[in-house]
Design an enzyme around this catalytic site. Structure first.
Site, PDB file in Angstrom:
ATOM      1  N   PRO A 139       0.783  -1.235   0.000  1.00  0.00           N
ATOM      2  CG  PRO A 139       0.045  -0.911   2.199  1.00  0.00           C
ATOM      3  CD  PRO A 139       0.782  -1.891   1.321  1.00  0.00           C
ATOM      4  CB  CYS A 140       3.152   2.801  -2.426  1.00  0.00           C
ATOM      5  SG  CYS A 140       2.339   2.429  -3.982  1.00  0.00           S
ATOM      6  CG  HIS A 141      -2.963   3.251  -1.185  1.00  0.00           C
ATOM      7  ND1 HIS A 141      -2.614   1.923  -1.382  1.00  0.00           N
ATOM      8  CD2 HIS A 141      -3.898   3.250  -0.186  1.00  0.00           C
ATOM      9  CE1 HIS A 141      -3.321   1.169  -0.557  1.00  0.00           C
ATOM     10  NE2 HIS A 141      -4.097   1.941   0.182  1.00  0.00           N
TER      11      HIS A 141
END
Length: 287
Positions: A256-258
């Site tokens: 989850p780089c978001h």
């Protein structure tokens, strides 16, 4: 801007001497590894002025230009089939750990695997409709190695082939593979915001893997800054390298780089577009 691009001609009468100094600085970076201060002294500019004008002219800071040059030399040597250790040292990396840990290198995998171009890997992939649109899901025998999002199936396939040019890629119709089918379902559930176990095979440098592991520890509905991730992995000065590792992530949503934002809370960048990043974050916070 590419460091090797032909620089634009400056129109000011005073631009000539400055242009010569900037070009000399570029040549010195091509010939060695001077620090910014050493470079400034040699060309007769203050360090801050050199940093600012060099970036304005070439689109990169002197340090970024040097990192790009070294990485280009390393990639060229690896593509030629040179021994990994020899290629590392000839490119100017003081030790193997520098390229494995330095986020600026961004090989996307270890040098040995980059050199192989994915050779020997069998990667099966398929397209699946999800709550976030069409997703390409690719998997090795160890787990999912890529989840790409986008509306153009041909573009998604081209991205995968560019990442693993020498791997054996096999497209599988959705649901027609006993190994891939449950992973497609798990990805679709994860992209819909449901809890799902998605086994992954994260192919990257040692530094990138540390960052990606830290991302997967961020709880749903929460965010962390790039600086916070840098501190968590024991590299407090590596904030920019953390941002580059996030940009290099191939496994959308599951890694989850978001959930990583700038220190001021603004979204920063996102490989699959800021509107999608905002949409996913809002959905997770609401849930």
């Amino acid at each position: 801007m590419n460091a090797n691009a032909e620089p634009a001609v400056l129109s000011s009468r005073r631009a000539g001497p400055l242009q010569d100094k900037l070009e000399r600085a570029r040549r010195l970076l091509d010939e060695g590894e001077p620090t910014l201060l050493e470079l400034a002294v040699q060309v007769g500019l203050s360090a801050s002025h050199l940093q600012r004008r060099f970036r304005a002219r070439y689109g990169l800071s002197p340090a970024e230009y040097l990192a790009q040059r070294k990485l280009g030399a390393l990639k060229g040597a690896l593509r030629e089939g040179r021994d990994v250790s020899a290629a590392l040292y000839e490119a100017g990396y003081g030790s193997p750990s520098r390229v494995y840990e330095d986020g600026a290198a961004r090989l996307g995998m270890t040098p040995a695997r980059y050199r192989a171009g994915g050779a020997g890997e069998r990667i099966r992939w398929s397209l699946v409709d999800t709550a976030l649109g069409t997703a390409l899901v690719a998997t090795t025998e160890r787990g999912i190695c890529a989840i790409e999002l986008g509306g153009d199936a041909a573009a998604l396939e081209a991205k995968l082939r560019a990442e693993f040019p020498r791997a054996t890629l096999e497209r599988v119709d959705a649901g027609r593979d006993d190994y891939l089918a449950p992973r497609l379902r798990a990805v679709a559930e994860a992209l819909a915001g449901k809890r799902a176990q998605v086994p992954v095979d994260l192919i990257g440098t040692a530094f990138q893997k540390k960052v990606w592991d830290a991302l997967m520890r961020i709880p749903r509905g929460q965010t962390r800054s790039y600086a916070e991730i840098a501190r968590e992995i024991g590299r407090p000065q590596a904030t920019r390298a953390v941002a580059r590792a996030c940009a290099a992530n191939r496994v959308a949503i599951v890694v989850p780089c978001h959930r990583v934002v700038r220190g001021d809370g603004s979204l920063g960048g996102y490989r699959w577009g800021l509107p999608l990043k905002q949409r996913v974050l809002e959905s997770e916070r609401a849930a």
